[in-house]
Design an enzyme around this catalytic site. Structure first.
Site, short mmCIF file in Angstrom:
data_model
loop_
_atom_site.label_atom_id
_atom_site.label_comp_id
_atom_site.label_asym_id
_atom_site.label_seq_id
_atom_site.Cartn_x
_atom_site.Cartn_y
_atom_site.Cartn_z
N ASN A 275 69.73 60.56 -0.50
CA ASN A 275 70.51 60.87 0.11
C ASN A 275 71.93 59.95 0.31
OD1 ASN A 275 71.62 62.37 2.82
ND2 ASN A 275 71.28 60.08 3.52
N GLN B 77 74.45 66.03 8.46
CA GLN B 77 74.64 66.10 6.83
C GLN B 77 75.75 65.75 6.24
OE1 GLN B 77 73.17 70.27 6.72
NE2 GLN B 77 70.99 69.67 6.67
N ASP C 10 76.99 57.84 2.32
CA ASP C 10 76.29 59.30 2.15
C ASP C 10 76.81 59.87 0.94
OD1 ASP C 10 74.56 61.02 3.73
OD2 ASP C 10 76.28 62.21 3.81
N ASP D 276 63.29 61.13 0.62
CA ASP D 276 63.60 60.40 1.74
C ASP D 276 65.02 60.90 2.47
OD1 ASP D 276 63.69 57.96 3.16
OD2 ASP D 276 65.55 57.82 2.44
N HIS E 209 69.11 65.05 6.36
CA HIS E 209 70.44 64.56 6.22
C HIS E 209 70.98 65.48 4.76
CE1 HIS E 209 69.74 61.81 9.30
NE2 HIS E 209 68.74 61.76 8.68
N GLU F 67 61.05 64.51 3.81
CA GLU F 67 61.02 63.84 5.15
C GLU F 67 61.93 64.62 6.15
OE1 GLU F 67 61.91 59.90 7.66
OE2 GLU F 67 63.12 60.70 5.84
C1 AAO Z 1 68.80 48.84 7.84
C2 AAO Z 1 69.02 48.36 9.22
C3 AAO Z 1 70.29 49.10 9.80
C4 AAO Z 1 71.61 48.94 8.86
C5 AAO Z 1 71.23 49.60 7.58
C6 AAO Z 1 72.16 49.42 6.45
O1 AAO Z 1 67.99 48.69 10.22
O2 AAO Z 1 70.62 48.38 11.18
O3 AAO Z 1 72.67 49.66 9.56
O4 AAO Z 1 70.13 48.74 7.22
O5 AAO Z 1 72.53 48.16 6.15
C7 AAO Z 1 65.02 52.21 6.68
C8 AAO Z 1 64.97 51.42 7.85
C9 AAO Z 1 66.32 51.20 8.65
C10 AAO Z 1 67.19 50.76 7.48
C11 AAO Z 1 67.36 51.56 6.29
C12 AAO Z 1 68.15 51.15 5.18
O6 AAO Z 1 64.03 52.37 8.83
O7 AAO Z 1 66.11 50.31 9.82
O8 AAO Z 1 68.45 50.36 8.11
O9 AAO Z 1 65.98 51.73 5.81
O10 AAO Z 1 67.72 49.86 4.74
C13 AAO Z 1 66.29 59.04 11.10
C14 AAO Z 1 66.28 60.04 9.59
C15 AAO Z 1 65.08 59.65 8.91
C16 AAO Z 1 64.96 58.12 8.64
C17 AAO Z 1 64.71 57.39 10.05
C18 AAO Z 1 64.46 55.84 9.78
O11 AAO Z 1 66.23 61.39 9.99
O12 AAO Z 1 65.22 60.23 7.57
O13 AAO Z 1 65.93 57.88 10.69
N1 AAO Z 1 63.61 57.90 7.66
C19 AAO Z 1 63.92 57.49 6.27
C20 AAO Z 1 62.83 56.24 5.95
C21 AAO Z 1 63.35 55.01 6.61
C22 AAO Z 1 64.63 54.56 5.81
C23 AAO Z 1 65.84 55.63 5.79
C24 AAO Z 1 65.29 57.12 5.98
C25 AAO Z 1 66.83 55.56 5.16
O14 AAO Z 1 61.74 56.89 5.96
O15 AAO Z 1 62.25 54.06 6.43
O16 AAO Z 1 65.21 53.56 6.82
O17 AAO Z 1 66.66 55.48 3.60
C26 AAO Z 1 65.17 61.07 15.85
C27 AAO Z 1 65.75 62.04 14.70
C28 AAO Z 1 65.15 61.55 13.39
C29 AAO Z 1 65.74 60.30 13.14
C30 AAO Z 1 65.05 59.19 14.18
C31 AAO Z 1 65.64 57.83 14.30
O18 AAO Z 1 63.75 61.10 15.71
O19 AAO Z 1 64.97 63.30 14.88
O20 AAO Z 1 65.81 62.07 12.28
O21 AAO Z 1 65.29 59.65 11.94
O22 AAO Z 1 65.49 59.47 15.53
O23 AAO Z 1 66.91 57.64 14.21
C32 AAO Z 1 60.84 61.15 18.85
C33 AAO Z 1 61.78 62.29 18.77
C34 AAO Z 1 62.49 62.35 17.37
C35 AAO Z 1 63.17 60.84 17.05
C36 AAO Z 1 62.08 59.97 16.96
C37 AAO Z 1 62.65 58.33 16.91
O24 AAO Z 1 59.53 61.19 17.88
O25 AAO Z 1 60.96 63.31 18.78
O26 AAO Z 1 63.25 63.22 17.23
O27 AAO Z 1 61.51 59.72 18.33
O28 AAO Z 1 63.62 58.10 18.10
#
Ligand code: AAO
Length: 452
Positions: A96, A147, A156, A186, A190, A212
């Site tokens: 993505n 997206q 993105d 992953d 998005h 995911e």
């Molecule tokens: C890091 C730093 C950031 C910095 C960035 C760039 O932490 O501060 O800005 O680097 O320098 C992983 C880490 C991140 C890291 C990133 C890049 O977790 O901390 O950032 O690598 O190194 C969304 C996405 C989902 C994503 C998830 C983390 O939709 O795809 O956020 N997961 C994947 C991987 C994950 C990875 C990435 C994607 C990026 O598995 O490990 O990040 O490649 C709601 C939304 C979700 C959303 C969450 C979190 O979820 O529905 O779509 O996920 O919020 O924002 C309940 C609710 C549910 C809610 C959830 C969490 O369950 O029902 O709706 O609570 O609040």
């Protein structure tokens, strides 16, 4: 997994999160193959930004297969070794976006990069700039933003562009040429499902796909719209299971899965926890819950819904901390139970993989519950499990299994190998019954693959 090449009955995935390639290889030979795991899921293998946090792997800098987890040659050797052990390989594919560092720099393997400039791969015209502050996603209630804006500052990619799709497919095809069997896509939420379909359409051969898409109540983009491309992670599963184990009643699990509004079983990828939920998405059960976590995994492996995935973690207290590594942030070889939790080796979990394999295709019959936290069910003609999550033992009861008479290894408390059982033996009589005591917060499981 639903769309993979036939793998017989071995469908359970072990998610060896952040393991290096030599350690994955030896685990395939020594544990995953022998215990009956069908797949290993590995962390992103491409070049990434430098540092020690685990999440740096999610910031691609190039598509060279060279990371803190190992070189291309080590990756290739790992795939070959796993295949020889009968274990297929799923790669966590970050497609993505690219990096999230405003300043740019030099990647793990030496490639230089800017936030929107990856020499020879992508330039500024290949990215979305959605126009919000920092081009950041501000609301998950806005489909277009989710997206077209940035997820935590990650550049993105314009996955609607044919150039970008082709470049991503070239990366995935390179992995397929190394023998990889499938991809965890992953951040699929998005990318429009049609963009993922277009990338999939450029693959050189069929591959297992799991996307995911975190279910969020009321959000316009849901997991259901991605099922046409392959499997989708069902995040409600782990959340609901944790609530049931923590504060509700196991009796409620009688129709767990589709009956709870979860995705259709055939496209649903399930887990008690994954690397995100064990850190951020409150409420799931993790290795820190010890015995209850083992019971929840035992239920998942016994219950015929979805494709189960077993998490295997490094231990952590700080959310951002990376896995055990050397002074240059190169990931060290895994030492189970020392810095690495290795949940997939916990005897209850590892032995229940054999239960899953032996009961594949058999339905649920003989459901019993006490209206509270003691349940039991058969997998017709193949296996039987009872879980007692009450605070006290259930003694002096008999259970109807419908299984052929015989002596079975209780795989919750013993390991079956070479025709013998290291734990208690359960004797099923000619009527299909057995009698046993079940301690508090414990279980008994027997199956035709572990019959003495
Ligand atoms: C890091 C730093 C950031 C910095 C960035 C760039 O932490 O501060 O800005 O680097 O320098 C992983 C880490 C991140 C890291 C990133 C890049 O977790 O901390 O950032 O690598 O190194 C969304 C996405 C989902 C994503 C998830 C983390 O939709 O795809 O956020 N997961 C994947 C991987 C994950 C990875 C990435 C994607 C990026 O598995 O490990 O990040 O490649 C709601 C939304 C979700 C959303 C969450 C979190 O979820 O529905 O779509 O996920 O919020 O924002 C309940 C609710 C549910 C809610 C959830 C969490 O369950 O029902 O709706 O609570 O609040």
């Amino acid at each position: 997994p639903a769309t993979a090449a036939p793998a017989g009955t071995k469908k359970v995935i072990a998610n060896l999160f952040e393991w290096n390639w030599p350690s994955v290889a030896s685990e395939c030979t020594n544990v995953l193959g022998p215990k009956g795991y069908g797949y290993v899921q590995v962390s992103p293998p491409q070049e990434h930004v430098r540092g020690n946090q685990w999440w740096l792997a999610y910031q691609p800098v190039s598509y060279r297969i060279e990371s803190r987890k190992g070189t291309r040659a080590q990756f290739q050797s790992m795939v070959n070794t796993c295949h020889a052990a009968g274990v297929k390989v799923i790669v966590d594919a970050v497609v993505n976006h690219m990096s999230g560092q405003d300043a740019g720099g030099t990647g793990w393997a030496g490639s230089s990069y800017g936030h929107y400039n990856y020499p020879g791969i992508y330039q500024s015209q290949d990215f979305h700039y959605c126009g919000t502050s920092g081009n950041e996603i501000q609301s998950y209630n806005d489909r277009w933003q989710v997206q077209n804006c940035e997820l935590v500052n990650l550049a993105d990619l314009k996955t609607e562009s044919d150039y970008v799709r082709t470049r991503l497919a070239t990366y995935l095809n390179d992995l397929l040429s190394l023998g990889v069997d499938g991809f965890r896509m992953d951040a699929s939420k998005h990318m429009p499902a049609a963009d993922i379909a277009a990338i999939k359409g450029k693959l050189s051969r069929s591959a297992y796909i799991v996307q995911e898409v975190i279910y969020g109540a009321g959000e316009p983009i849901g997991p259901g719209e991605y099922t046409g491309n392959g499997d989708v992670h069902e995040f409600r599963y782990g959340k609901d299971l944790a609530r049931v184990f923590r504060s509700e009643r196991l009796a409620y699990l009688k129709n767990f899965g589709e009956g709870w509004g979860h995705l259709p079983s055939g496209v649903s990828s399930v887990f008690v926890d994954n690397h995100d939920t064990q850190r951020d998405v409150g409420g799931v059960l993790t290795y820190k819950d010890r015995g209850i976590y083992a019971l929840a995994n035992a239920f998942m492996l016994a219950w015929p819904y979805g494709s189960p995935s077993v998490m295997s973690s490094f231990t952590f207290s700080n959310r951002d901390a990376g896995p055990p590594s050397d002074g240059n942030n190169k990931t060290l070889d895994t030492t189970c139970y020392s810095g690495w939790e290795c949940e997939h080796r916990w005897p209850v979990i590892a032995n229940m993989v054999g239960f899953r394999n032996a009961t594949e295709g058999a339905g649920v019959t003989n459901w019993y519950d006490n209206g509270n936290n003691h349940i039991a069910f058969s997998r017709t003609g193949k296996g039987f499990v009872t879980i007692n999550d009450e605070d006290s033992a259930v003694n002096g009861r008999s259970y109807y299994t419908g299984l052929p008479a015989g002596r079975y290894c209780d795989v919750i408390h013993g390991t079956y190998s070479n025709g013998s059982c290291s734990g208690p033996v359960i004797t099923v009589d000619s009527g299909g019954w057995f009698a046993a005591n079940v301690p508090a917060h414990d279980a008994i499981a027997i199956h035709v693959g572990a019959r003495l």
